[in-house]
Design an enzyme around this catalytic site. Structure first.
Site, PDB file in Angstrom:
ATOM      1  N   HIS B 214       0.803  -1.225   0.000  1.00  0.00           N
ATOM      2  CA  HIS B 214       0.000   0.000   0.000  1.00  0.00           C
ATOM      3  C   HIS B 214       0.835   1.274   0.000  1.00  0.00           C
ATOM      4  O   HIS B 214       0.588   2.165  -0.817  1.00  0.00           O
ATOM      5  CB  HIS B 214      -1.081   0.021   1.063  1.00  0.00           C
ATOM      6  CG  HIS B 214      -2.109   1.041   0.697  1.00  0.00           C
ATOM      7  ND1 HIS B 214      -3.028   0.841  -0.299  1.00  0.00           N
ATOM      8  CD2 HIS B 214      -2.270   2.324   1.071  1.00  0.00           C
ATOM      9  CE1 HIS B 214      -3.722   1.944  -0.496  1.00  0.00           C
ATOM     10  NE2 HIS B 214      -3.290   2.862   0.331  1.00  0.00           N
ATOM     11  N   TYR B 218       1.752   5.272  -2.489  1.00  0.00           N
ATOM     12  CA  TYR B 218       2.099   6.651  -2.122  1.00  0.00           C
ATOM     13  C   TYR B 218       3.500   7.002  -2.595  1.00  0.00           C
ATOM     14  O   TYR B 218       3.812   8.171  -2.829  1.00  0.00           O
ATOM     15  CB  TYR B 218       1.912   6.876  -0.623  1.00  0.00           C
ATOM     16  CG  TYR B 218       0.462   6.713  -0.277  1.00  0.00           C
ATOM     17  CD1 TYR B 218      -0.460   7.653  -0.717  1.00  0.00           C
ATOM     18  CD2 TYR B 218      -0.012   5.596   0.388  1.00  0.00           C
ATOM     19  CE1 TYR B 218      -1.807   7.481  -0.491  1.00  0.00           C
ATOM     20  CE2 TYR B 218      -1.354   5.415   0.629  1.00  0.00           C
ATOM     21  CZ  TYR B 218      -2.252   6.360   0.188  1.00  0.00           C
ATOM     22  OH  TYR B 218      -3.586   6.187   0.402  1.00  0.00           O
ATOM     23  N   HIS B 365      -9.956   0.192 -10.955  1.00  0.00           N
ATOM     24  CA  HIS B 365      -9.541   1.169  -9.940  1.00  0.00           C
ATOM     25  C   HIS B 365      -8.083   1.581 -10.114  1.00  0.00           C
ATOM     26  O   HIS B 365      -7.767   2.754 -10.188  1.00  0.00           O
ATOM     27  CB  HIS B 365      -9.758   0.603  -8.536  1.00  0.00           C
ATOM     28  CG  HIS B 365      -9.129   1.437  -7.456  1.00  0.00           C
ATOM     29  ND1 HIS B 365      -9.629   2.673  -7.101  1.00  0.00           N
ATOM     30  CD2 HIS B 365      -8.033   1.243  -6.698  1.00  0.00           C
ATOM     31  CE1 HIS B 365      -8.861   3.191  -6.155  1.00  0.00           C
ATOM     32  NE2 HIS B 365      -7.877   2.347  -5.892  1.00  0.00           N
ATOM     33  N   PHE B 366      -7.166   0.601 -10.177  1.00  0.00           N
ATOM     34  CA  PHE B 366      -5.779   1.069 -10.170  1.00  0.00           C
ATOM     35  C   PHE B 366      -5.317   1.571 -11.540  1.00  0.00           C
ATOM     36  O   PHE B 366      -4.268   2.192 -11.632  1.00  0.00           O
ATOM     37  CB  PHE B 366      -4.813   0.065  -9.527  1.00  0.00           C
ATOM     38  CG  PHE B 366      -4.637  -1.260 -10.197  1.00  0.00           C
ATOM     39  CD1 PHE B 366      -4.027  -1.355 -11.430  1.00  0.00           C
ATOM     40  CD2 PHE B 366      -5.046  -2.424  -9.560  1.00  0.00           C
ATOM     41  CE1 PHE B 366      -3.845  -2.577 -12.028  1.00  0.00           C
ATOM     42  CE2 PHE B 366      -4.870  -3.651 -10.161  1.00  0.00           C
ATOM     43  CZ  PHE B 366      -4.272  -3.730 -11.398  1.00  0.00           C
ATOM     44  N   HIS B 367      -6.147   1.377 -12.566  1.00  0.00           N
ATOM     45  CA  HIS B 367      -5.783   2.024 -13.826  1.00  0.00           C
ATOM     46  C   HIS B 367      -6.208   3.492 -13.887  1.00  0.00           C
ATOM     47  O   HIS B 367      -5.700   4.228 -14.720  1.00  0.00           O
ATOM     48  CB  HIS B 367      -6.336   1.243 -15.019  1.00  0.00           C
ATOM     49  CG  HIS B 367      -5.471   0.065 -15.379  1.00  0.00           C
ATOM     50  ND1 HIS B 367      -5.613  -1.160 -14.788  1.00  0.00           N
ATOM     51  CD2 HIS B 367      -4.424  -0.057 -16.230  1.00  0.00           C
ATOM     52  CE1 HIS B 367      -4.702  -1.994 -15.279  1.00  0.00           C
ATOM     53  NE2 HIS B 367      -3.973  -1.353 -16.148  1.00  0.00           N
ATOM     54  N   ARG B 428     -10.696 -10.850 -11.602  1.00  0.00           N
ATOM     55  CA  ARG B 428      -9.596 -10.157 -12.257  1.00  0.00           C
ATOM     56  C   ARG B 428      -8.602 -11.176 -12.798  1.00  0.00           C
ATOM     57  O   ARG B 428      -8.606 -12.334 -12.417  1.00  0.00           O
ATOM     58  CB  ARG B 428      -8.912  -9.193 -11.290  1.00  0.00           C
ATOM     59  CG  ARG B 428      -8.119  -9.859 -10.194  1.00  0.00           C
ATOM     60  CD  ARG B 428      -7.695  -8.879  -9.133  1.00  0.00           C
ATOM     61  NE  ARG B 428      -6.476  -8.163  -9.516  1.00  0.00           N
ATOM     62  CZ  ARG B 428      -5.730  -7.475  -8.638  1.00  0.00           C
ATOM     63  NH1 ARG B 428      -6.086  -7.424  -7.372  1.00  0.00           N
ATOM     64  NH2 ARG B 428      -4.646  -6.855  -9.028  1.00  0.00           N
ATOM     65  N   ARG B 429      -7.740 -10.731 -13.702  1.00  0.00           N
ATOM     66  CA  ARG B 429      -6.628 -11.506 -14.219  1.00  0.00           C
ATOM     67  C   ARG B 429      -7.074 -12.808 -14.865  1.00  0.00           C
ATOM     68  O   ARG B 429      -6.602 -13.878 -14.514  1.00  0.00           O
ATOM     69  CB  ARG B 429      -5.651 -11.834 -13.102  1.00  0.00           C
ATOM     70  CG  ARG B 429      -5.033 -10.617 -12.498  1.00  0.00           C
ATOM     71  CD  ARG B 429      -4.504 -10.897 -11.135  1.00  0.00           C
ATOM     72  NE  ARG B 429      -3.463  -9.931 -10.786  1.00  0.00           N
ATOM     73  CZ  ARG B 429      -2.874  -9.873  -9.621  1.00  0.00           C
ATOM     74  NH1 ARG B 429      -3.201 -10.728  -8.677  1.00  0.00           N
ATOM     75  NH2 ARG B 429      -1.948  -8.992  -9.379  1.00  0.00           N
TER      76      ARG B 429
END
Lengths: 159, 537
Positions: B214, B218, B365-367, B428-429
């Site tokens: 996580h 950041y 989300h993470f894209h 996913r994946r």
């Protein structure tokens, strides 16, 4: 530290918004006992085949009316297949893996837990709508990961 | 090339090369998931490419780019790189590590994805190469801190430029994060992959991984924030609205980035509900510095619009330089982050997470967070940086102007489709969204839309790469422009509480110990059974 009035208002509002978010989460967690599957229990994956419970994965109706579904995930299937449970009664899933990490998600429900070798995932759920549900592996587990699916049949009414 | 920026240019060049390869693999994955048949399509290639795309984008592109950004700002703001030879050693170490890891992935020996959860086992070289990359980045952090200290000795009592403040925070977050990764990779995975120990505990390994995983986001986001605070207002023609709040924001990230990892493990056994709830609270706390950033940065842009003569409530937005590729990249990145941030709040919601955990929602989300907020900020930064570090004029500017918009449009198709597909239960994946037989009818059309988005993204990536290569090789030589960083409305003249990095680092270490000490120790004290290795690829 000098902070402009509007920015100060925004900062208080942002803080309040976060507290509201957290309040909603904490209240529902407390009142409805809503928690993600967080069971702590270990099991030896090397001797799973002879294990009294995980050696013969099956759905069992206990004398006291509880239903327990013991599930073993392995490359690239779930056992038992299909799983058959009654509608309207709490079903306790107890899941482990015999090899790598797998996922266990029942489409259209809140069931979503990791099947991790050496550990037992456990959660209890009630299915109100009879029918056939799709179980998917949602953690990469090898070349046929996408083909790893299972079936949950929810039987209507009591026999 | 400007000699003093050679280090920065080398790192950024490697980062962009990794991005280019990963972008090609990305579009192939999008097509495969949508069941578009193309030559060489196979399960092997798909999962190899998911591994390579993840490692190259999440670890190589970001780390090299951020290291390059660090060297560039150290030269520009502090006027020095203390330990230049050490820095070059670190560059080669990280590059050799990356190449070692990349070759074992491409040979199909390490198809373990970029999360490499055991008991999936990669080739030992996979872990060793990745370790060299991380060690290279540790040395980079050391060189940056040494440069800062050398500057500090000459400038006692002067607050560090905000960009340097933000990059120092980035480095502290990185050290805190990679401590967890080192425990997993050096303490568990390398000995196990070499056969020195026969079994491994997957839950302990995952816990260390998310201790790292996580704050990793950041580590990507803070350099983007550095660009938003320190470059964007200047490019837009405005002033930085609040310099001290920027400093506070970076310190809050030092404190809150790491003690949050269990929100990635909500569905895991072996961790109690109480500790998951504790990490939920710290995860929500970390929304706060981003809320503050949103105000400061947008207020800075409003100042820019008003300086250009805007008087109405909203017409300052139209006065902003929307055709400047740096500006549009960052502005679109910020719009993406509004949605990405609220999506993140859903992921972190203790109970709601079960609806989205490990579904296509997470890819969506993470894209828009890493894949747009960070990547598009870095692409925009490249357009701004290249003339400054290479001393060459940006070439093919029309292409550079269109590229950020193409990225945003492509990502909207991609991300919205996968968010919805995830809510419908698409895992996913997966090599093919249809799974087997006719399962997956609820989301196959969405996978098609996502693939269209993937193709648009690939075109955008090609535009970006073309501009970079053309500028690097044939851009007209010019006097390198200065790093014209934003001027605050009210300059900070004295050091304050937010400049005390030593103090905040100690507090951050205490928070990590509080968040992880008890759950990890109690897990380690439980009777546990390890797993032997598996290589189902």
């Amino acid at each position: 530290m000098h902070v402009e009035l509007y920015e100060r208002i925004w900062m208080w509002a942002a803080g309040a918004l976060i507290l509201v978010f957290l309040g909603v989460i904490l209240v529902t967690a407390g009142l409805h006992a809503t928690a993600p599957p967080s069971h702590i229990e270990t099991v030896d994956p090397a001797t799973l085949e002879t294990h009294p419970e995980f050696g013969t994965p099956a759905v069992t109706e206990m004398p006291d009316g509880r239903v327990v579904a013991v599930v073993v995930a392995s490359m690239f299937m779930y056992s038992p297949e299909p799983m058959e449970v009654p509608a309207g009664r709490p079903v306790t899933f107890r899941i482990t893996s015999s090899d790598v990490i797998h996922g266990f998600q029942i489409g259209g429900t809140n069931a979503n837990a990791m099947a991790i070798p050496g550990y037992v995932s456990q959660f209890t759920l009630r299915f109100d709508t009879p029918g056939e549900y799709l179980i998917t592996c949602n953690e990469y587990c090898g070349l046929m990961h996408h083909a790893m699916v299972g079936t949950l049949i929810v039987r209507g009414g009591r026999p | 090339m400007t000699a003093r920026y050679r280090l920065a240019a080398a790192h950024i060049g490697v980062g962009i090369a990794a991005f280019g390869i990963a972008a090609l693999l990305g579009v192939l994955q999008g097509l495969s998931v949508a069941d578009v048949e193309f030559p060489m399509r196979s399960e092997d290639l798909y999962y190899i490419s998911v591994t390579a795309h993840g490692v190259l984008m999440a670890l190589v592109f970001t780390t090299f780019f951020i290291m390059g950004l660090g060297y560039a700002f150290a030269e520009a703001c502090l006027g020095r790189t203390t330990g230049r030879r050490t820095a070059w050693f670190a560059f080669w170490l990280a590059l050799v590590g990356t190449l070692l890891t990349a070759q074992t992935i491409l040979r199909g020996q390490s198809t373990v994805l970029y999360t490499f959860y055991p008991p999936l086992q990669a080739h030992p070289i996979f872990y060793i190469g990745a370790t060299l990359l991380i060690v290279g980045s540790w040395i980079w952090g050391g060189v940056f801190i040494a440069s800062f200290r050398s500057w500090r000795r000459e400038h006692p009592g002067v607050p560090a430029p905000l960009a340097i403040h933000g990059l120092l925070a980035t480095i502290i977050v990185w050290y805190l994060a990679t401590a967890g990764l080192a425990a997993e990779v050096v303490g568990m995975l390398i000995p196990w992959s070499l056969g020195w120990v026969s079994t491994i505990d997957p839950v302990v390994a995952r816990t260390y991984f998310w201790w790292f995983g996580h704050p990793l986001v950041y580590f990507w986001l803070l350099p983007a924030y550095v660009l938003w605070y320190s470059v964007l207002p200047s490019v837009a023609g405005g002033r930085l609205f609040s310099d001290p709040l920027g400093r506070m924001v970076f310190v809050l990230f030092i404190l809150l980035s790491t003690p949050v990892g269990f929100h990635h493990q909500f569905s895991d056994p072996g961790i109690s509900a109480g500790w998951k709830l504790t990490h939920t609270i710290s995860t929500y706390a970390i929304l706060y510095p981003s809320f503050v950033t949103a105000f400061t940065v947008i207020a800075s842009l409003e100042v820019a619009g008003r300086l250009k003569g805007a008087t109405g409530l909203f017409n300052w937005i139209g006065r902003l330089p929307w055709s400047d590729p740096f500006f549009s990249s960052v502005a679109l990145a910020m719009i993406s982050f509004t949605f990405g941030g609220f999506g993140g709040a859903i992921n972190a919601a203790y109970a709601m997470n079960t609806m989205v955990h490990n579904t296509a929602w997470i890819m969506g989300h993470f894209h828009i967070t890493l894949g747009t907020t960070v990547a598009l900020s870095f692409m925009g930064a490249t357009y701004w940086l290249l003339p400054r570090i290479l001393g060459r004029e940006l070439r093919l500017t029309p292409l550079a102007r269109v590229q950020p918009y193409l990225w945003f449009i492509g990502m909207s198709f991609f991300s919205i489709s996968y968010h919805i597909a995830g809510l419908r239960g698409m895992p996913r994946r997966v090599y093919s969204a249809t799974l087997t037989g006719d399962y997956g009818q609820r989301w196959t059309a969405l996978a098609d839309w996502a693939a269209i988005g993937g193709v648009i993204l690939f075109v955008s990536a090609l535009c970006f790469l073309t501009v970079v290569v053309a500028t690097w090789t044939t851009g007209r030589r010019i006097e390198a422009p200065a790093f014209d960083l934003s001027v605050p409305l009210r300059p900070v003249t004295a050091m304050g509480i937010w400049d005390r990095f030593g103090l905040w680092t100690v507090v951050a270490i205490v928070l990590v110990a509080l968040a992880y000490g008890y759950p990890l120790l109690s897990l380690l004290a439980t009777e546990r059974f390890g797993s032997p290795p598996y290589q189902p690829f």
